[in-house]
Each structure stands twice: as structure tokens, then as C-alpha cells.
Design a protein around this motif. Structure first.
Motif, PDB file in Angstrom:
ATOM      1  N   THR A 285       0.454  -0.751   0.268  1.00 33.45           N
ATOM      2  CA  THR A 285       0.260   0.033   0.132  1.00 33.45           C
ATOM      3  C   THR A 285       0.685   1.176   0.056  1.00 33.45           C
ATOM      4  O   THR A 285       1.773   1.002   0.902  1.00 33.45           O
ATOM      5  CB  THR A 285      -0.615   0.481   1.067  1.00 33.45           C
ATOM      6  N   VAL A 351      -7.941  -0.614  -6.487  1.00 28.93           N
ATOM      7  CA  VAL A 351      -6.845  -0.021  -7.669  1.00 28.93           C
ATOM      8  C   VAL A 351      -8.363   1.167  -7.643  1.00 28.93           C
ATOM      9  O   VAL A 351      -9.436   1.089  -8.130  1.00 28.93           O
ATOM     10  CB  VAL A 351      -6.581   0.254  -8.354  1.00 28.93           C
ATOM     11  N   HIS A 358     -12.711   3.158  -5.804  1.00 25.27           N
ATOM     12  CA  HIS A 358     -12.081   1.909  -6.173  1.00 25.27           C
ATOM     13  C   HIS A 358     -12.505   0.929  -7.186  1.00 25.27           C
ATOM     14  O   HIS A 358     -14.260   0.622  -6.741  1.00 25.27           O
ATOM     15  CB  HIS A 358     -10.880   1.253  -4.973  1.00 25.27           C
ATOM     16  N   HIS A 367      -7.520  -8.390 -10.952  1.00 25.15           N
ATOM     17  CA  HIS A 367      -6.660  -6.476 -10.958  1.00 25.15           C
ATOM     18  C   HIS A 367      -6.225  -6.057 -12.442  1.00 25.15           C
ATOM     19  O   HIS A 367      -6.117  -4.659 -12.259  1.00 25.15           O
ATOM     20  CB  HIS A 367      -6.311  -6.803  -9.754  1.00 25.15           C
ATOM     21  N   VAL A 371      -6.317  -2.562 -13.285  1.00 23.01           N
ATOM     22  CA  VAL A 371      -5.038  -1.469 -13.498  1.00 23.01           C
ATOM     23  C   VAL A 371      -5.006  -0.712 -14.869  1.00 23.01           C
ATOM     24  O   VAL A 371      -4.509   0.613 -15.238  1.00 23.01           O
ATOM     25  CB  VAL A 371      -3.502  -1.503 -13.064  1.00 23.01           C
ATOM     26  N   TRP A 374      -7.396   2.163 -15.524  1.00 20.98           N
ATOM     27  CA  TRP A 374      -7.222   3.477 -15.175  1.00 20.98           C
ATOM     28  C   TRP A 374      -6.007   4.501 -15.153  1.00 20.98           C
ATOM     29  O   TRP A 374      -6.339   5.523 -15.178  1.00 20.98           O
ATOM     30  CB  TRP A 374      -6.732   3.180 -12.977  1.00 20.98           C
ATOM     31  N   ARG A 375      -5.349   3.717 -15.498  1.00 21.75           N
ATOM     32  CA  ARG A 375      -4.011   3.690 -16.477  1.00 21.75           C
ATOM     33  C   ARG A 375      -4.816   4.407 -17.784  1.00 21.75           C
ATOM     34  O   ARG A 375      -3.676   5.939 -18.063  1.00 21.75           O
ATOM     35  CB  ARG A 375      -2.778   2.871 -17.174  1.00 21.75           C
TER      36      ARG A 375
END
Length: 384
Positions: A285, A351, A358, A367, A371, A374-375
């Protein structure tokens, strides 16, 4: 003839006595029955004021039907000389008797001006606000930072008024160092702070203070409140948690606090970390890594570098197993309760999802997809 005169005089005296009794009864009813006020008001009693001035103000605002009856009633109740300075909320339909009690009872003001010193994660601010009696909600009149060269006139005008109230408000997730620094900016308080209290041990909340209060005493009050919260949550904790002590639970609560600002997510975030600990997985984290860099003294203000994520420190949960040695902030009661009663969830990863919340996942493959999403969101935002 004299008998007739005496009889008539006696009759007049009896009539006068009856009329006087009726007037007294009417006055008592006016004093004790519900008043004409159609909406709550805030009555300000200045130092050195008297019941006559207050009664006229009340009459002008439509709170009493007769300022004279109000004064007579206060005098009859032996309260005419017990007037207290301050600002007091008078509810709708309050009787004169109730209003007299309100303005002579004493204690803290119940409405009017309040100055709030807000100690946040990113800044320290001062807010001046007024209670709106109609809605019983505060309305901001001005806000500024204490570092400003000149405080605004609205603040200066009310700062030293006898009926102004003061409050210190701590945001959830502030560090103990930030709290101490913030208290030093509260100019109505006194006393120095010899040492920063242990991390996590101060309860984020709103605390009323008065001019001259000691900073150290307030910190002790915050610490006592956090101890009570932790003890209560520990006593009601779920079974089979990976914590041996309340202190370890407080560490987890601080991580939950720093990982999400969405109240509905706290239990799920706590579940992810509990699941990882139970499976022997590292927490991984970012907020713990950041605390290892800043030691809670301010905000990092940039992204983490790969070298920092690889560096072995007691707070780098990408490198160490289990929990870091101390909390990384002062968690609120909701995060403490989430850490000790997490949701029942299979998730092991999360994420950011671009909405402030999230995206959670049970498997690494899922996951990684989250990710990637999100990127892509980050890249689009950087291009705009």
C-alpha cells in the motif's frame, strides 16, 4: 346617604380588585403561554446590557407580545439582574418565561458567530460562520488561511466579541505532527506542546474551545477520545482477525483511512488487507511508503519513485511482511470500526477507478485489467 356612598365605594373597590385580578391573570397567561414567534431567531445580549434593552429587541423581532410584561415577569421571577452576555437561539413559539430562562441560564452561546480552525491533511484553514436560526445550519461568511498577511475584516470584526465561539476541527487522516502544527496556528489558545503525541492516538473530531484554553489539555482530550473509541471497537471486534493487540488494529485503521475517502468503501478496503494478511501476502500500500518518507510531517506532493518502492524501510509494505510498526495517521471512528469489523469479501486487490472510488478484484488477472483501465484514464486526463 353615607351608607350609600360607602356601599358604592365598596362596590368600586371590589370591581377594581376583580379587574386587577383579571389583569394579573391575563398578564401571567401572556408571560407563560406560547409566544408569537413564527420562526426561530438568534438574540444577541451584549456585555453590560439590561433586561429593558433585551425586551425591546425581542419585541422588535416579534418574539414577545409585550416588552413591559416581559420585564415585569423577569423581575417577578427574580431574574431581571441575571442576564448573561452571549448569543442565544430562541425557538419558534417560545413563551416569555422560556425566553427569560434562555437569556439568564448562562453557559456557551447557542447561536451567532463561530470561528472554526480546520486542521486538514493538505492545509490549515480558518472559517467564520453564522448559525441560520431558520434552518439551524451554519452559513459561511468568510474563509482564509492563517498564513495570509492580513486576516479578512469579517474575521477581525468578530474575533474578540464576547459571544463568539471557537472550534478546532480535525480531518480524518491527519497526522499527529499536522495536528500540533495546526494548534500552533489557533491564536486563541495558549501553551506550548513539548512533544508530538504518538501517531494514531488523537481522535479526529470537532472540539469546542474557549479563549485561553491550553493546547496540551486539548491534545489530552483528543487522546482520551481516541482511546475510548479504540477500546469500544476492540471489545466488539469480529473473530479471527490478524491482529494481536488494539495497537495493531489502530495501524490497520490508519491504512484504511489513508487508502479511501469513500465512506462506503472502508469495510471493503479493510477486508482486502485482512485477506492479504491472512494469506501471508504483503499489504503493498502506497500510503505506508509515503509515511516512511515524510514521517507524517507534511504531504509528499509528488508520485512515488520506483527506487522508493524498492527501498527497505519499516514502512515499505512492498518490502516488509505484515503491518508497519506504527499507525501512519489518525484514523476516524469509522475506519477503526472497519478495521475491526471488515466486510466479508473475497477481494485481494483494488485500484482507483477514476470516480474517486476503487475497483476491487479477487484475482491478479482481473486486477491487472482494472489497472490498465485506470492507466488509460490517467493518460486521457494528462492529455487534456
Amino acid at each position: 346617604m353615607w351608607k350609600s356612598i360607602a356601599s358604592n365605594g365598596l362596590t368600586l373597590i371590589i370591581v377594581a380588585m376583580i379587574a386587577l385580578g383579571a389583569a394579573v391573570g391575563w398578564g401571567k397567561a401572556q408571560y407563560s403561554n406560547a409566544g408569537p414567534l413564527e420562526a426561530p431567531i438568534c438574540v444577541r445580549v451584549t456585555p453590560g446590557s439590561n433586561m429593558g434593552a433585551v425586551s425591546e429587541d425581542l419585541a422588535e423581532q416579534g418574539a414577545v407580545s409585550s416588552s413591559r410584561i416581559f420585564r415585569i415577569g423577569a423581575d417577578y421571577a427574580n431574574k431581571a439582574n441575571q442576564l448573561k452576555a452571549g448569543s442565544f437561539l430562541v425557538p419558534r413559539g417560545a413563551s416569555m418565561e422560556e425566553i427569560v430562562d434562555i437569556v439568564t441560564r448562562g453557559g456557551q452561546s447557542t447561536c451567532g458567530t463561530e470561528i472554526v480552525y480546520r486542521i486538514g491533511v493538505n492545509r490549515i484553514g480558518v472559517q467564520v460562520r453564522e448559525l441560520d436560526p431558520a434552518t439551524n445550519r451554519f452559513v459561511e461568511t468568510v474563509a482564509f488561511t492563517p498564513s495570509d498577511a492580513e486576516p479578512p475584516a469579517e474575521f477581525v470584526a468578530v474575533r474578540d466579541r464576547s459571544d463568539t465561539r471557537y472550534r478546532v476541527a480535525l480531518a480524518e487522516g491527519v497526522t499527529s505532527w499536522q495536528i500540533v502544527e495546526g494548534l500552533r496556528a489557533v491564536d486563541v489558545m495558549t501553551g506550548d506542546v513539548a512533544a508530538v503525541p504518538p501517531e494514531g492516538r488523537l481522535a479526529p473530531d470537532s472540539y469546542e474551545v474557549v479563549v485561553g484554553d491550553d493546547r496540551g489539555d486539548l491534545l489530552s482530550q483528543m487522546e482520551a477520545a481516541q482511546t475510548r473509541r479504540l477500546e469500544a471497537a476492540w471489545a466488539a471486534r469480529a473473530a479471527d482477525l490478524p491482529y494481536q493487540t488494539p495497537e495493531e488494529a489502530l495501524v490497520m485503521a490508519s491504512i484504511v483511512e489513508k487508502e479511501t475517502g469513500v465512506a462506503a468503501e472502508r469495510g471493503t478496503v479493510a477486508a482486502v488487507f485482512v485477506n492479504r494478511l491472512n494469506r501471508g501476502m504483503r499489504l503493498q500500500t502506497d500510503p505506508t511508503v509515503i509515511y516512511g518518507i515524510t514521517k507524517g510531517q507534511g504531504v509528499l506532493g509528488r508520485g512515488l519513485r520506483q527506487s522508493e518502492l524498492r527501498r527497505a524501510t519499516p514502512y515499505n509494505t512492498y518490502v516488509i511482511d505484515g503491518l508497519p510498526p506504527t499507525p501512519i495517521a489518525n484514523p476516524g471512528v469509522a475506519s477503526i470500526e472497519a478495521a475491526l469489523n471488515p466486510e466479508s469479501s473475497p477481494f485481494l486487490f483494488f485500484v482507483a477507478d477514476g470516480t474517486g472510488g476503487h475497483a476491487f478484484a479477487e484475482t491478479l488477472a482481473e486486477h491487472n485489467k482494472n489497472v490498465a483501465k485506470w492507466r488509460a484514464i490517467e493518460a486521457e486526463r494528462n492529455n487534456n
